[in-house]
Each structure stands twice: as C-alpha cells, then as structure tokens.
Design a protein around this motif. Structure first.
Motif, mmCIF file in Angstrom:
data_model
loop_
_atom_site.group_PDB
_atom_site.id
_atom_site.type_symbol
_atom_site.label_atom_id
_atom_site.label_comp_id
_atom_site.label_asym_id
_atom_site.label_seq_id
_atom_site.Cartn_x
_atom_site.Cartn_y
_atom_site.Cartn_z
ATOM 1 N N LYS A 1 -7.082 -8.440 -1.423
ATOM 2 C CA LYS A 1 -7.095 -8.149 -2.862
ATOM 3 C C LYS A 1 -5.921 -7.298 -3.303
ATOM 4 C CE LYS A 1 -12.045 -8.609 -3.339
ATOM 5 N NZ LYS A 1 -13.285 -7.935 -3.719
ATOM 6 N N ARG A 2 -5.099 -6.898 -2.366
ATOM 7 C CA ARG A 2 -3.972 -6.040 -2.671
ATOM 8 C C ARG A 2 -2.897 -6.865 -3.328
ATOM 9 N NH1 ARG A 2 -2.604 -3.175 2.471
ATOM 10 N NH2 ARG A 2 -4.695 -2.389 2.265
ATOM 11 N N PHE B 1 0.836 -1.198 0.000
ATOM 12 C CA PHE B 1 0.000 0.000 0.000
ATOM 13 C C PHE B 1 0.876 1.256 0.000
ATOM 14 C CE2 PHE B 1 -2.506 3.394 1.775
ATOM 15 C CZ PHE B 1 -3.743 3.234 1.169
ATOM 16 N N SER B 2 1.874 1.271 0.858
ATOM 17 C CA SER B 2 2.778 2.425 0.938
ATOM 18 C C SER B 2 3.512 2.639 -0.383
ATOM 19 C CB SER B 2 3.782 2.238 2.070
ATOM 20 O OG SER B 2 3.110 2.168 3.302
ATOM 21 N N LEU C 1 -1.846 -0.985 -11.837
ATOM 22 C CA LEU C 1 -0.890 -1.393 -10.801
ATOM 23 C C LEU C 1 -1.052 -0.528 -9.556
ATOM 24 C CD1 LEU C 1 1.632 -2.958 -9.805
ATOM 25 C CD2 LEU C 1 2.989 -1.136 -10.837
ATOM 26 N N ILE C 2 -1.126 0.765 -9.742
ATOM 27 C CA ILE C 2 -1.285 1.679 -8.609
ATOM 28 C C ILE C 2 -2.599 1.396 -7.887
ATOM 29 C CG2 ILE C 2 -1.632 4.092 -7.959
ATOM 30 C CD1 ILE C 2 0.316 4.824 -10.289
ATOM 31 N N ALA C 3 -3.668 1.246 -8.657
ATOM 32 C CA ALA C 3 -4.978 0.982 -8.051
ATOM 33 C C ALA C 3 -4.967 -0.308 -7.246
ATOM 34 C CB ALA C 3 -6.054 0.934 -9.131
ATOM 35 N N ASP D 1 -11.099 6.403 -2.207
ATOM 36 C CA ASP D 1 -10.162 5.986 -3.243
ATOM 37 C C ASP D 1 -9.665 7.225 -3.966
ATOM 38 O OD1 ASP D 1 -10.359 3.191 -2.841
ATOM 39 O OD2 ASP D 1 -12.267 3.173 -3.918
ATOM 40 N N PRO D 2 -8.385 7.279 -4.292
ATOM 41 C CA PRO D 2 -7.879 8.455 -5.000
ATOM 42 C C PRO D 2 -8.353 8.454 -6.452
ATOM 43 C CG PRO D 2 -6.162 6.805 -4.830
ATOM 44 C CD PRO D 2 -7.339 6.294 -4.039
#
Length: 79
Positions: free
Chosen positions: A78-79, A18-19, A67-69, A50-51
């Motif tokens: 799910k990450r 995540f980071s 990829l970022i999402a 969410d961004p």
C-alpha cells in the motif's frame, strides 16, 4: 529504516519510499517520525506505531500530510 528492513525481510525500492517519507516528515515537522529511548525502541516504533499526522504538529497542506502518511505505511503493497 523501513519496517520490512528492521524485521530482516527482503527490501526493494518501496523501502526507499518509506525512508523518503521519514525524511520529509522530519523536514516538515522538525521532529522525527519515530522516536524511542534507544535504537531498539526506535526500531520497535518503526515496526509497530504510526507517527502523529504532520498537520497535528505544524500548519501544512492536507495533501502533504496524505503523501507523508502514504510513504510511511507499514504495508509495503500500500506504500
């Protein structure tokens, strides 16, 4: 800080993913993925929002956006 870390839940290597996603988002877009008026509102955004897609801010390959999402998914499994 990952959502699970912000909520005081156990963390593992997926918190690092995540980071990494948050850092990659900022490198690609020039903006932070999660913003707020204060640290508390920023942490609330990490947990709840969410961004915007990176491709909505800059011209970037859709694969990079995916990829970022994925790195920024709230659901650890799910990450």
């Amino acid at each position: 800080m990952s959502p699970e870390q912000a909520e005081g839940r156990p963390v593992d290597a997926r918190s690092d993913i995540f980071s990494f996603g948050a850092l990659l988002y900022e490198m690609v877009t020039g903006q932070r993925a999660f913003q707020g008026e204060s640290r508390v509102t920023t942490l609330a955004a990490v947990v709840e929002k969410d961004p915007p897609a990176a491709t909505s801010i800059v011209a970037a390959p859709s694969e990079l956006d995916r990829l970022i999402a994925r790195c920024l998914r709230k659901d650890v499994a799910k990450r």
